[in-house]
Scaffold this motif. Sequence first.
Motif, mmCIF file in Angstrom:
data_model
loop_
_atom_site.group_PDB
_atom_site.id
_atom_site.type_symbol
_atom_site.label_atom_id
_atom_site.label_comp_id
_atom_site.label_asym_id
_atom_site.label_seq_id
_atom_site.Cartn_x
_atom_site.Cartn_y
_atom_site.Cartn_z
ATOM 1 N N PHE A 248 -12.874 4.205 -6.595
ATOM 2 C CA PHE A 248 -12.274 2.877 -6.660
ATOM 3 C C PHE A 248 -12.090 2.311 -5.266
ATOM 4 O O PHE A 248 -11.802 3.037 -4.334
ATOM 5 C CB PHE A 248 -10.915 2.941 -7.362
ATOM 6 C CG PHE A 248 -11.009 3.184 -8.833
ATOM 7 C CD1 PHE A 248 -11.106 2.126 -9.715
ATOM 8 C CD2 PHE A 248 -11.021 4.483 -9.334
ATOM 9 C CE1 PHE A 248 -11.210 2.348 -11.073
ATOM 10 C CE2 PHE A 248 -11.112 4.711 -10.702
ATOM 11 C CZ PHE A 248 -11.217 3.645 -11.569
ATOM 12 N N ARG B 232 -9.291 -1.858 -1.661
ATOM 13 C CA ARG B 232 -8.900 -3.256 -1.478
ATOM 14 C C ARG B 232 -8.683 -3.953 -2.815
ATOM 15 O O ARG B 232 -7.629 -4.520 -3.057
ATOM 16 C CB ARG B 232 -9.981 -3.989 -0.685
ATOM 17 C CG ARG B 232 -9.696 -5.444 -0.428
ATOM 18 C CD ARG B 232 -10.646 -5.977 0.618
ATOM 19 N NE ARG B 232 -12.016 -5.846 0.164
ATOM 20 C CZ ARG B 232 -12.725 -6.834 -0.360
ATOM 21 N NH1 ARG B 232 -12.214 -8.017 -0.466
ATOM 22 N NH2 ARG B 232 -13.967 -6.640 -0.753
ATOM 23 N N ARG C 272 -9.188 -2.473 -5.919
ATOM 24 C CA ARG C 272 -8.883 -1.507 -6.986
ATOM 25 C C ARG C 272 -9.950 -1.474 -8.078
ATOM 26 O O ARG C 272 -9.764 -0.853 -9.105
ATOM 27 C CB ARG C 272 -7.524 -1.804 -7.650
ATOM 28 C CG ARG C 272 -6.341 -1.216 -6.915
ATOM 29 C CD ARG C 272 -5.810 -2.140 -5.871
ATOM 30 N NE ARG C 272 -4.493 -1.717 -5.413
ATOM 31 C CZ ARG C 272 -4.043 -1.923 -4.186
ATOM 32 N NH1 ARG C 272 -4.789 -2.521 -3.297
ATOM 33 N NH2 ARG C 272 -2.853 -1.527 -3.847
ATOM 34 N N GLN D 22 -6.031 -9.524 -3.008
ATOM 35 C CA GLN D 22 -6.604 -8.229 -3.382
ATOM 36 C C GLN D 22 -6.491 -7.949 -4.875
ATOM 37 O O GLN D 22 -7.265 -7.203 -5.426
ATOM 38 C CB GLN D 22 -5.904 -7.097 -2.626
ATOM 39 C CG GLN D 22 -6.205 -7.066 -1.158
ATOM 40 C CD GLN D 22 -4.946 -7.042 -0.332
ATOM 41 O OE1 GLN D 22 -4.279 -8.068 -0.182
ATOM 42 N NE2 GLN D 22 -4.596 -5.902 0.213
ATOM 43 N N ALA E 109 1.777 -5.212 -7.000
ATOM 44 C CA ALA E 109 0.948 -4.142 -6.443
ATOM 45 C C ALA E 109 0.808 -4.219 -4.934
ATOM 46 O O ALA E 109 0.715 -3.189 -4.273
ATOM 47 C CB ALA E 109 -0.431 -4.146 -7.090
ATOM 48 N N VAL E 110 0.763 -5.417 -4.366
ATOM 49 C CA VAL E 110 0.578 -5.543 -2.919
ATOM 50 C C VAL E 110 1.519 -6.619 -2.381
ATOM 51 O O VAL E 110 1.490 -7.755 -2.832
ATOM 52 C CB VAL E 110 -0.876 -5.931 -2.553
ATOM 53 C CG1 VAL E 110 -1.034 -5.955 -1.044
ATOM 54 C CG2 VAL E 110 -1.874 -4.964 -3.153
ATOM 55 N N GLU F 51 8.182 3.474 -8.085
ATOM 56 C CA GLU F 51 7.679 4.133 -6.884
ATOM 57 C C GLU F 51 6.292 3.629 -6.476
ATOM 58 O O GLU F 51 5.943 3.607 -5.308
ATOM 59 C CB GLU F 51 7.609 5.634 -7.161
ATOM 60 C CG GLU F 51 7.796 6.461 -5.932
ATOM 61 C CD GLU F 51 8.006 7.913 -6.291
ATOM 62 O OE1 GLU F 51 7.073 8.498 -6.867
ATOM 63 O OE2 GLU F 51 9.084 8.447 -5.999
ATOM 64 N N VAL F 52 5.486 3.214 -7.449
ATOM 65 C CA VAL F 52 4.121 2.803 -7.115
ATOM 66 C C VAL F 52 4.023 1.314 -6.774
ATOM 67 O O VAL F 52 2.946 0.824 -6.467
ATOM 68 C CB VAL F 52 3.142 3.128 -8.263
ATOM 69 C CG1 VAL F 52 2.961 4.619 -8.405
ATOM 70 C CG2 VAL F 52 3.594 2.496 -9.568
ATOM 71 N N ASP G 24 4.481 -1.954 -4.485
ATOM 72 C CA ASP G 24 4.554 -2.171 -3.043
ATOM 73 C C ASP G 24 5.701 -3.115 -2.676
ATOM 74 O O ASP G 24 6.024 -3.277 -1.507
ATOM 75 C CB ASP G 24 3.218 -2.731 -2.548
ATOM 76 C CG ASP G 24 3.077 -2.649 -1.047
ATOM 77 O OD1 ASP G 24 3.558 -1.654 -0.466
ATOM 78 O OD2 ASP G 24 2.498 -3.567 -0.441
ATOM 79 N N ALA H 273 -1.069 -0.854 -10.598
ATOM 80 C CA ALA H 273 -2.093 0.141 -10.275
ATOM 81 C C ALA H 273 -2.252 0.210 -8.774
ATOM 82 O O ALA H 273 -2.297 -0.808 -8.112
ATOM 83 C CB ALA H 273 -3.414 -0.245 -10.916
ATOM 84 N N ARG H 274 -2.325 1.428 -8.257
ATOM 85 C CA ARG H 274 -2.379 1.560 -6.816
ATOM 86 C C ARG H 274 -3.751 1.959 -6.319
ATOM 87 O O ARG H 274 -4.281 1.377 -5.392
ATOM 88 C CB ARG H 274 -1.356 2.576 -6.352
ATOM 89 C CG ARG H 274 -0.916 2.256 -4.963
ATOM 90 C CD ARG H 274 0.507 2.486 -4.757
ATOM 91 N NE ARG H 274 0.814 3.901 -4.813
ATOM 92 C CZ ARG H 274 1.873 4.407 -4.223
ATOM 93 N NH1 ARG H 274 2.673 3.634 -3.542
ATOM 94 N NH2 ARG H 274 2.139 5.674 -4.334
ATOM 95 N N ASP H 275 -4.364 2.960 -6.946
ATOM 96 C CA ASP H 275 -5.667 3.382 -6.440
ATOM 97 C C ASP H 275 -6.745 3.261 -7.510
ATOM 98 O O ASP H 275 -7.812 3.828 -7.391
ATOM 99 C CB ASP H 275 -5.595 4.802 -5.874
ATOM 100 C CG ASP H 275 -4.827 5.721 -6.790
ATOM 101 O OD1 ASP H 275 -4.569 5.313 -7.936
ATOM 102 O OD2 ASP H 275 -4.482 6.827 -6.356
ATOM 103 N N ALA H 276 -6.456 2.514 -8.560
ATOM 104 C CA ALA H 276 -7.467 2.213 -9.561
ATOM 105 C C ALA H 276 -7.054 0.885 -10.154
ATOM 106 O O ALA H 276 -5.971 0.401 -9.888
ATOM 107 C CB ALA H 276 -7.488 3.304 -10.634
ATOM 108 N N GLU H 277 -7.910 0.285 -10.971
ATOM 109 C CA GLU H 277 -7.493 -1.001 -11.525
ATOM 110 C C GLU H 277 -6.836 -0.800 -12.879
ATOM 111 O O GLU H 277 -7.042 0.207 -13.549
ATOM 112 C CB GLU H 277 -8.686 -1.955 -11.642
ATOM 113 C CG GLU H 277 -9.731 -1.531 -12.637
ATOM 114 C CD GLU H 277 -10.871 -2.536 -12.761
ATOM 115 O OE1 GLU H 277 -10.717 -3.682 -12.312
ATOM 116 O OE2 GLU H 277 -11.909 -2.175 -13.308
ATOM 117 N N MET I 33 -6.800 -7.762 -13.001
ATOM 118 C CA MET I 33 -7.790 -8.821 -13.189
ATOM 119 C C MET I 33 -7.329 -9.894 -14.175
ATOM 120 O O MET I 33 -7.999 -10.901 -14.340
ATOM 121 C CB MET I 33 -9.097 -8.216 -13.705
ATOM 122 C CG MET I 33 -9.762 -7.253 -12.748
ATOM 123 S SD MET I 33 -10.639 -8.127 -11.444
ATOM 124 C CE MET I 33 -12.209 -8.357 -12.256
#
Lengths: 324, 523
Positions: free
Chosen positions: A78, A81, A83, B34, B40-41, B114-115, B117, B171-175, B180
């Motif tokens: 993934f 940026r 995801r 992003q 998330a961000v 925790e996840v 941002d 989601a942090r390291d996946a979508e 979207m």
Amino acid sequence: MAYFILKRMVQSVFVMLAVAFLAFSLFQFVGDPITQMTGVETSFEDQERLREELGLNDPFIYQFVRFSGNMLQGNFGFSYRTRQPVADMIADRVPATLELGFVALIISLLVGVPTGVYTALKPRGALTQIILTTTLVGVSIPTFVIGIMLIFIFGVQLGWLPTFGRGGTLQIGSWGSSLFTLDGWRALLLPAITLGVYQLTLTMRLVRAEMMEVMRSDYIQFAMARGVPMKRLHYKHALANTMIPVITIIGLQFGGVIAFSIVTESVFQWPGMGLLFLESIRFVDIPVMGVYLVVIAFFFVLVNLVVDLLYVAIDPRLRIRDVS
Amino acid sequence: MKTLKLAFIIGAISLTALSASAETFRWASKTDPQTMDPHAVNSAPVLSFLNNIYEGLVRRNKGMSIEGSLAQSWAPLNGENGWRFNLRQGVTFQNGSTFNSEDVLFSYERASSEVADVRSWFAPVKEVRAVDDYTIDFITNAPNPLFPDSIANFMILDKDWAEANGAELPARDAENFATMNVNGTGPFTLASRDPGIKTVLVSNSNWWGKVEHNITSAVFTPIGNSATGLAALLSGEIDFIQPIPLQDVGQVESRDGFKVLEGEETRVIMFGFGHEHEKLLYSSDVTGANPFQDVRVRQAAAHAIDIASIDRVLFRGKIDGASQLVPAGISGYSETNSSRPAYDPERSKALLSEAGYPNGFSFGLKCPNDRYINDEALCRAAASMFAAVGLKAELNTVPVREYWPQLRKDAFDMYLLGWSPGTFDIEHPIRFLMSTPNSEKKLGSWNFGGYSNQRVDELLPDIQQEIDPVARQTMVDEVVGITQAEVAYIPLYTQPLIWAAKENVNLTQRADNFFMLRWVTVD
């Protein structure tokens, strides 16, 4: 033949592994992905936890093995940026880059071959001198300057063509194509010319040199002496023999066009792989950068393989040597 | 038959009238958001974009102050530390479901997880209670007058929608679905999303608020290359772009049909010192000592900077000198400490002699080259101004993606920093830049040089909790006075905001560099 292909494929895997390794060792120096992924107020503990989750604290070799292992299993990971799955991102961008490269190549051939022939046949003509000088200027100007000049003239001043993006695309399965809409072609023209300029000069000079060489050869001189009409001599006998090495080199150059479309894509905000790569560098999006470099290596390897196979098909001597 | 024909003509006329008022607005900016997930961000491109789609309990108006959004009113709780928010009734999400306190509670849990941002916004929160469908209490650990201000970008999403689509957590390291897709209560909703290429928003006809814009759809394109962005504006393909480089201002202004919008961001650009460093790292003539630990040397550096020249040469007269770490107009700005060190090279030289460096010394100056407007040029100019008084700066500029890690590794003697207070209150830079670094208490996390003053540390909790504005300002004035006297930083100027648009576009430039579609009209 099968043995030859197999041997080349095994070699290719090693080439791609080597590229992945080099790329990965460079990524240690591109910056910190975590500070690009999080806001200013994110605490260090949260950053550290994310770093741990992404495996960025693992030793370099371990990260590399994991990356290549995943790649071999078809798992591209993934993006840090967006995801999104990297495979989808690359697949979305490949059509744009391939179409741009392909049209740039066609433009360079359509212009480069006739001018090459002309300048070879009339080496002292005034037009020849003009063509040679202008194309030399064309290669000496950096690609981005050419792009910005074209944008300024045809986009801003004349308003004929769009200055950025891909325009309307037609979706054919998973392939979004610009080649079937007028809007798409309008958007494609300027970037393709920009990307094709360097290629064009190269093609022209290659054709010119080869053609002049061929024209000096014995069989042409002999045919000339026998009174073969000049037109037939130039365009049938000479040109055909000129094109064989030219096509080989052009084919090899196509890999380069794809790889070096980065600048053109950036200037025209062309949504291809090159632009994706640039954005990924800015955000230290390591998974995308890694996959991009491996995909580009794959293109080169593929083109080289095809060229080599063509040689084998054309020249029987290579086959005999291979078997012995 | 005749009436039918007439009706048809009237219908056709009204149809054209309708399409004339229906506007597609196209805009561009450098960075694509992003994600579409509001938790998330915690970055400006994401929050700015999503403020058009999602809404919070409160929001900022054109002048940056707080006003009600999904909350109609709010007040401090009686007998308990915290705030009660009374929610707006009759608001629906873009998918039609009703908004109530359950969604706020859910969004709080999601955003403080925790996840997420954005969880730092909720650090002072102890507990959140939904009193009834339209009342919700945020209980804080201590009195917290700033809390409503600090959650202006806390966006509420629909509980049922998030749960039905497996997007309970960002989601942090996946979508996930929320990366979207959207379902907010805001004035616009997402029509299509093509990350990095094009994002289309359409007006939400069921929005509760008073519609001030006349846009039916809005197309956003990220354009990374400034020259390309400017060309897209001048060729008429886009209506508005943020930002444009300073050197292009003249080109836009000289053309008919275009305009430049200028303002000031809330970001103050400053130099920081390695207060904590026992010795200089990049000096060729000072070993084993750090002259910047001497306040006279820091004063000398401050008096060496000629802001007027920097303004004239690099910024075309578009910047204002800064005296403290927030610009005037931000809450807590210290009026009593509003003068900045005068440009006085003679005094700098005298101060250096006094400190024992009559011939000056060399040191390393670290700067980013792609983070702030003209950052590299600014550092070059500053280096030559320093050199004029004997401070020989060895300039080293790096891209921002390497800059923060290097500052964290203490690889500097002096460095450049820009700071925009997320809460629009001076407490923010005091907490992040002036407090003694303390990772447990989450203080001083951007105080790279390790500036430390006991009195400042002592005053911060009081500043955070004081409800009485006069008493609070007295304490803030003291902190600003201390940091100015000690030259903790050299505040330089407030960064300008420069946007460009077609003449027929009316929009509002907010000082946080957020762009709100709901204030856009196209004539």
